[in-house]
Design a protein around this motif. Structure first.
Motif, PDB file in Angstrom:
ATOM      1  N   CYS A  10       0.979  -1.000   0.151  1.00  0.00           N
ATOM      2  CA  CYS A  10      -0.386  -0.090   0.068  1.00  0.00           C
ATOM      3  C   CYS A  10       0.911   0.748  -0.259  1.00  0.00           C
ATOM      4  CB  CYS A  10      -0.911   0.088   1.205  1.00  0.00           C
ATOM      5  SG  CYS A  10      -0.044   0.275   2.658  1.00  0.00           S
ATOM      6  N   ARG A  11       0.322   1.959  -0.838  1.00  0.00           N
ATOM      7  CA  ARG A  11       1.054   3.165  -0.468  1.00  0.00           C
ATOM      8  C   ARG A  11       0.054   4.474   0.418  1.00  0.00           C
ATOM      9  NH1 ARG A  11       5.068   5.902  -4.299  1.00  0.00           N
ATOM     10  NH2 ARG A  11       5.037   4.032  -4.510  1.00  0.00           N
ATOM     11  N   LEU A  12       0.718   5.493   1.299  1.00  0.00           N
ATOM     12  CA  LEU A  12       0.038   6.126   2.716  1.00  0.00           C
ATOM     13  C   LEU A  12       0.447   7.655   1.890  1.00  0.00           C
ATOM     14  CD1 LEU A  12       1.523   3.992   5.400  1.00  0.00           C
ATOM     15  CD2 LEU A  12      -0.255   3.236   4.086  1.00  0.00           C
ATOM     16  N   SER A  13      -0.706   7.974   2.605  1.00  0.00           N
ATOM     17  CA  SER A  13      -0.735   9.448   2.646  1.00  0.00           C
ATOM     18  C   SER A  13      -1.681  10.064   3.555  1.00  0.00           C
ATOM     19  CB  SER A  13      -1.508   9.547   1.030  1.00  0.00           C
ATOM     20  OG  SER A  13      -2.351   9.036   1.078  1.00  0.00           O
ATOM     21  N   GLY A  14      -1.153  11.517   4.061  1.00  0.00           N
ATOM     22  CA  GLY A  14      -2.632  11.719   5.190  1.00  0.00           C
ATOM     23  C   GLY A  14      -1.501  12.628   6.170  1.00  0.00           C
ATOM     24  N   ALA A 249       4.933   8.838   1.434  1.00  0.00           N
ATOM     25  CA  ALA A 249       4.750  10.830   2.190  1.00  0.00           C
ATOM     26  C   ALA A 249       3.810  11.020   3.548  1.00  0.00           C
ATOM     27  CB  ALA A 249       4.407  12.052   1.338  1.00  0.00           C
ATOM     28  N   ILE A 250       3.722  10.779   3.975  1.00  0.00           N
ATOM     29  CA  ILE A 250       2.606  10.931   5.184  1.00  0.00           C
ATOM     30  C   ILE A 250       3.161  11.814   5.835  1.00  0.00           C
ATOM     31  CG2 ILE A 250       2.242   8.725   5.850  1.00  0.00           C
ATOM     32  CD1 ILE A 250       3.525   8.360   8.303  1.00  0.00           C
ATOM     33  N   THR A 251       2.448  13.012   6.966  1.00  0.00           N
ATOM     34  CA  THR A 251       2.882  13.662   8.321  1.00  0.00           C
ATOM     35  C   THR A 251       2.205  13.552   9.659  1.00  0.00           C
ATOM     36  OG1 THR A 251       2.573  15.244   6.424  1.00  0.00           O
ATOM     37  CG2 THR A 251       2.347  16.255   9.285  1.00  0.00           C
ATOM     38  N   SER A 275      11.107  17.701   6.696  1.00  0.00           N
ATOM     39  CA  SER A 275      10.390  18.899   6.713  1.00  0.00           C
ATOM     40  C   SER A 275       9.324  18.823   7.692  1.00  0.00           C
ATOM     41  CB  SER A 275      10.028  19.174   5.288  1.00  0.00           C
ATOM     42  OG  SER A 275       8.769  18.349   5.331  1.00  0.00           O
ATOM     43  N   GLY A 276       9.165  20.216   8.541  1.00  0.00           N
ATOM     44  CA  GLY A 276       8.861  20.448   9.798  1.00  0.00           C
ATOM     45  C   GLY A 276       8.705  20.995  10.482  1.00  0.00           C
ATOM     46  N   ARG A 277       7.869  21.651  10.810  1.00  0.00           N
ATOM     47  CA  ARG A 277       7.923  23.237  12.299  1.00  0.00           C
ATOM     48  C   ARG A 277       7.279  22.252  13.157  1.00  0.00           C
ATOM     49  NH1 ARG A 277       7.914  28.367  10.883  1.00  0.00           N
ATOM     50  NH2 ARG A 277       6.754  28.369  12.512  1.00  0.00           N
ATOM     51  N   GLY A 278       7.780  23.072  14.827  1.00  0.00           N
ATOM     52  CA  GLY A 278       7.356  22.511  16.092  1.00  0.00           C
ATOM     53  C   GLY A 278       6.828  21.656  15.672  1.00  0.00           C
ATOM     54  N   ARG A 279       5.775  20.981  15.820  1.00  0.00           N
ATOM     55  CA  ARG A 279       4.966  19.603  16.781  1.00  0.00           C
ATOM     56  C   ARG A 279       4.817  18.893  15.568  1.00  0.00           C
ATOM     57  NH1 ARG A 279       3.831  18.159  22.783  1.00  0.00           N
ATOM     58  NH2 ARG A 279       5.131  18.989  23.817  1.00  0.00           N
ATOM     59  N   VAL A 280       5.287  19.315  13.860  1.00  0.00           N
ATOM     60  CA  VAL A 280       4.662  18.228  12.552  1.00  0.00           C
ATOM     61  C   VAL A 280       6.266  18.562  11.776  1.00  0.00           C
ATOM     62  CG1 VAL A 280       3.995  19.289  10.761  1.00  0.00           C
ATOM     63  CG2 VAL A 280       2.238  20.014  12.776  1.00  0.00           C
ATOM     64  N   LEU A 281       5.274  16.828  11.762  1.00  0.00           N
ATOM     65  CA  LEU A 281       7.338  15.935  11.129  1.00  0.00           C
ATOM     66  C   LEU A 281       6.333  15.046   9.825  1.00  0.00           C
ATOM     67  CD1 LEU A 281      10.368  15.335  11.524  1.00  0.00           C
ATOM     68  CD2 LEU A 281       9.675  13.140  12.539  1.00  0.00           C
ATOM     69  N   SER A 282       6.877  15.643   8.593  1.00  0.00           N
ATOM     70  CA  SER A 282       6.329  15.376   7.539  1.00  0.00           C
ATOM     71  C   SER A 282       8.077  14.159   6.605  1.00  0.00           C
ATOM     72  CB  SER A 282       6.294  16.123   6.273  1.00  0.00           C
ATOM     73  OG  SER A 282       5.426  16.997   6.652  1.00  0.00           O
TER      74      SER A 282
END
Ligand code: EPZ
Length: 421
Positions: A10-14, A249-251, A275-282
């Protein structure tokens, strides 16, 4: 017995939101026994290990109410100070209640946790810390009985190994001891900082948590506090491994990237971009990972042993040979045999696993033997061709909250079913 039925590849996204850390909420629940006023813990994950910890509090007569991710704990009167054997056996890490029970009640009785699926789980460092703080410790017939009728006294403690649990028990016992405790060679995991953060919010005086030397000025009384549990860095590492294994590619939302540095470095070497900022990481993974030169599990800030299985599973499809060295637990390659059934090519020699990347994995019926090994098999199943039946979901439920729902929301096909027969 329940199993996950997974159809790959499967390819994950979101996006996926990371829950509060299992390995933080457990010592925080133990710490609440020291508090003379009510406490509120938020961002608590809904896991079977948390249910067991709440059952232990109930058995001790320490009432706790749970509403969704919020747990409210009323002050404990310290009269019952023995943990039933059945609950100790259900969760090895119940030893984490020792220091708080002893400090508050002046005595504590619990059974030796014994071994578990990861090998022997000795508690000698925990007991050494209790003795250093003035407790008498008796071990017989598989039971530990600690007594400190005159209270605990601050001491100099040097841990032979930076044990997470022994560090936590030492902090819990020293927080209200009389005098100063200096803990050397302490564990530096983020969960130690979280425990010290909660205790200090309740009036404790702990300096240096997160470093190798921690100084505790004992205080007479701890109030209560309202405290949010840190995000689970191992749950986050598991989703990163799933993305890496499937070229996705997921976040991740509500994660602390600083806590994941060694895992990010390894996945970056394998070709993933972050990539990402603060408490978000992609994360953006390549169609096929490059090999990972070598992963050595170490105490924090080294590569976490709990992330070994999921990342090893992702490396089975990499281009080239990856090397893993498991330095923390003796038996933490139980997932390898099951990965071989899926077509992986891995040789284990003691603490070293040599993973030859293959072009494809194929779905198979596999059995989880422990929590993180099960997570590794789930990662492999997402990338394998065809259906995988992953038995032993109860292991995963100890550390992942409805992981199948989160994976399906990312586009995976994972169904939880009761096994026939
Ligand atoms: C904590 O276990 C975690 N559990 C484990 O996570 C994690 O793998 C481990 O730390 C290492 O990071 C919780 O926090 C509830 P240790 P803990 O004491 O405290 C030896 C998961 O999957 N040792 O740091 O038990 C021990 O045998 C779980 O979430 C002694 O020799 O880990 C092991 O080889 C699995 N004597 C090493 O130290 C002792 O008295 C690390 O153990 C204590 C430990």
């Amino acid at each position: 017995m329940e199993a996950f039925y997974v159809v790959g590849p499967c390819r994950l996204s979101g996006n996926v939101r990371i829950h509060g850390a299992k390995n933080s909420v457990l010592p925080l629940l133990a710490a609440s026994l020291l508090c003379r006023e009510s406490c509120e813990l938020t961002n608590c994950p809904d896991l079977s290990d948390v249910h067991t910890a709440l059952a232990i509090l109930q058995a001790l007569g320490a009432p706790a109410q749970r509403e969704k991710d919020r747990i409210v704990l009323s002050p404990w009167d310290g009269t019952v100070c023995e943990i039933p054997e059945e609950l100790m056996r259900r969760m090895r890490s119940s030893i984490i209640f020792l220091g708080a029970i002893l400090a508050r009640a002046g005595e504590a009785a619990l059974s030796l946790p014994g071994g578990c699926e990861l090998g022997p789980r000795p508690v000698d460092l925990h007991l050494q810390a209790m003795r250093a703080l003035g407790a008498t410790v008796r071990e017989d017939h598989g039971k530990i009985r600690c007594e400190a009728p005159g209270g605990l006294k601050g001491a100099q403690i040097v841990l032979a190994f930076p044990s997470v649990g022994a560090t936590e028990n030492a902090l819990l016992a020293a927080a209200t001891a009389s005098g100063t405790t200096v803990l050397e060679n302490a564990a530096r995991e983020p969960e130690i900082e979280d425990l010290a953060g909660f205790l200090n919010a309740c009036g404790a005086c702990i300096r240096g948590a997160g470093e190798s030397t921690i100084v505790v000025e004992g205080v007479k009384r701890l109030s209560g506090a309202s405290y949010r549990v840190i995000p689970d860095r191992i749950e986050a590492a598991t989703y990163l491994a799933a993305a890496a294994a499937t070229g996705s590619a997921i976040t991740l939302v509500d994660v602390i990237p600083r806590h994941l540095r060694p895992v990010l470095a390894v996945l970056q070497e394998a070709g993933c971009r972050f990539s990402g900022r603060g408490r978000v990481l992609s994360i953006e993974a390549p169609a096929r990972l490059s090999r990972i030169h070598s992963v050595r599990t170490m105490p924090y800030p080294g590569f976490p042993t709990d992330a070994q299985a999921p990342v090893l599973a992702a490396s089975t499809l990499a281009r080239g040979t990856s090397i893993f060295v498991e330095n923390i637990f003796e038996e933490r390659y139980k997932h390898v045999g099951e990965l071989l059934r899926m077509g992986a090519s891995i040789r284990v020699d003691g603490r070293v696993a040599v993973v030859e990347g293959v072009e494809r994995l194929s779905g198979a019926r596999v059995q989880a033997a422990d929590l993180r090994g099960g997570a590794g098999l789930l990662v492999a199943a997402l990338a394998a061709q065809g259906e995988t039946v992953l038995e032993g979901v109860c292991h995963l439920d100890r550390g992942y909250e409805h992981i199948e729902d989160a994976l399906c929301a990312l586009g995976a096909q994972v169904k939880r079913r009761v096994m026939e027969g």
